[in-house]
Scaffold this motif. Structure first.
Motif, PDB file in Angstrom:
ATOM      1  N   ILE A  51      -2.483 -53.846 -23.592  1.00  0.00           N
ATOM      2  CA  ILE A  51      -1.138 -53.846 -24.180  1.00  0.00           C
ATOM      3  C   ILE A  51      -0.887 -55.025 -25.103  1.00  0.00           C
ATOM      4  O   ILE A  51       0.181 -55.124 -25.721  1.00  0.00           O
ATOM      5  CB  ILE A  51      -0.052 -53.798 -23.092  1.00  0.00           C
ATOM      6  CG1 ILE A  51      -0.080 -55.058 -22.238  1.00  0.00           C
ATOM      7  CG2 ILE A  51      -0.190 -52.538 -22.240  1.00  0.00           C
ATOM      8  CD1 ILE A  51       1.066 -55.161 -21.251  1.00  0.00           C
ATOM      9  N   TYR A  83       4.366 -49.259 -21.822  1.00  0.00           N
ATOM     10  CA  TYR A  83       3.934 -49.874 -20.563  1.00  0.00           C
ATOM     11  C   TYR A  83       5.137 -50.153 -19.690  1.00  0.00           C
ATOM     12  O   TYR A  83       6.153 -50.669 -20.170  1.00  0.00           O
ATOM     13  CB  TYR A  83       3.198 -51.173 -20.870  1.00  0.00           C
ATOM     14  CG  TYR A  83       2.814 -52.002 -19.665  1.00  0.00           C
ATOM     15  CD1 TYR A  83       1.854 -51.542 -18.763  1.00  0.00           C
ATOM     16  CD2 TYR A  83       3.388 -53.236 -19.441  1.00  0.00           C
ATOM     17  CE1 TYR A  83       1.493 -52.297 -17.665  1.00  0.00           C
ATOM     18  CE2 TYR A  83       3.023 -54.006 -18.348  1.00  0.00           C
ATOM     19  CZ  TYR A  83       2.082 -53.539 -17.457  1.00  0.00           C
ATOM     20  OH  TYR A  83       1.727 -54.285 -16.373  1.00  0.00           O
ATOM     21  N   ILE A 161       1.410 -46.336 -19.711  1.00  0.00           N
ATOM     22  CA  ILE A 161       0.732 -47.117 -18.679  1.00  0.00           C
ATOM     23  C   ILE A 161       1.753 -47.463 -17.605  1.00  0.00           C
ATOM     24  O   ILE A 161       2.752 -48.126 -17.885  1.00  0.00           O
ATOM     25  CB  ILE A 161       0.098 -48.390 -19.264  1.00  0.00           C
ATOM     26  CG1 ILE A 161      -0.926 -48.029 -20.347  1.00  0.00           C
ATOM     27  CG2 ILE A 161      -0.565 -49.220 -18.159  1.00  0.00           C
ATOM     28  CD1 ILE A 161      -1.547 -49.234 -21.037  1.00  0.00           C
TER      29      ILE A 161
END
Length: 241
Positions: A51, A83, A161
């Motif tokens: 990320i 994320y 994620i």
């Protein structure tokens, strides 16, 4: 089918400590991949490199064929990577609806009608309809996790994620989460970092197991469950990232 996300020999050391060592991973479009491993396995460091929060010592991260290894986190978000944190990262003083609206505006701009529709749709998907005007700080911890998930979904990511998404959720909320992931299958790729092995085995198409910073095993849930190395290193023990 080409991979949406790939890593090649991705490594990170902190001083003399090898946190992640030469990890290769390919995650396809629409795939649900679980990343598991014991405490200290390197999961958090690995995801942080994906990320853009931590720079790798060596190796590469590719997203849809583009090398994003040195791109900042915000540039990865624009490409479609979202994320959710292990620790909630909502805007505590803002109402629930405004938290999701902030995320939706990254994609939809200032189109009020479109943003409002996305907020309503996304809150409905995570089971938070009716809580739009409540300050995020006044939600239970589990509901804050669901709000964070809604903020991720509002960006319509190509890869989502999820870091310990069921932590703090009640059993009914976990069931809601599992149903949501099933509806997302094929719509977006998901990388799931999760300690609840029941959730992992039920939802993941494939599982990657990290141990001491390296890939110990990778495969379908049944194969991972039967792998003696995985059983010895991880399964049957509690683990966090």
């Amino acid at each position: 089918m080409s991979a949406l996300l790939s890593t090649r020999a991705l490594s990170r050391s902190f001083g003399g400590l090898r946190a992640v060592h030469e990890v290769d991973l390919d995650l396809g479009p629409g795939e649900v991949r679980a990343l598991i491993g014991p405490n200290g396995a390197g999961k958090t460091t690995f995801v942080s490199m994906l990320i853009g929060r931590v720079a790798p010592s060596s190796g590469r991260v590719l997203f849809d064929g583009q090398d994003i290894t040195r791109r900042p986190a915000h540039a990865r978000v624009r490409l479609g990577l979202a994320y959710t944190f292990q620790i909630t990262s909502v805007f505590a003083r803002l109402p629930v609806a405004e938290n999701v609206a902030l995320a939706a505006r990254r994609r939809l701009g200032r189109d009020r009608a479109a943003v409002a529709a996305e907020v309503a749709r996304t809150l409905g998907r995570v089971g938070l309809t009716g809580r739009e005007k409540i300050a995020a700080a006044d939600l239970s911890y589990g509901h804050q996790r669901l709000l964070e998930l809604a903020m991720g979904l509002a960006q319509a990511p190509r890869l989502l994620i999820l870091d310990e998404p069921t932590q703090g959720l009640s059993e009914p909320e976990i069931e809601t989460f599992k149903a949501l992931v099933r509806t997302l299958a094929g719509e977006t790729a998901i990388l799931l970092i999760e300690h609840n092995m029941g959730v992992v085995m039920e939802l993941a198409d494939r599982i990657t197991v990290l141990d001491a910073g390296v890939v110990l095993a990778e495969g379908a849930p049944a194969a991972i469950r039967a792998d003696a190395r995985v059983q010895a290193a991880y399964l049957g023990t509690a683990a966090d990232a």
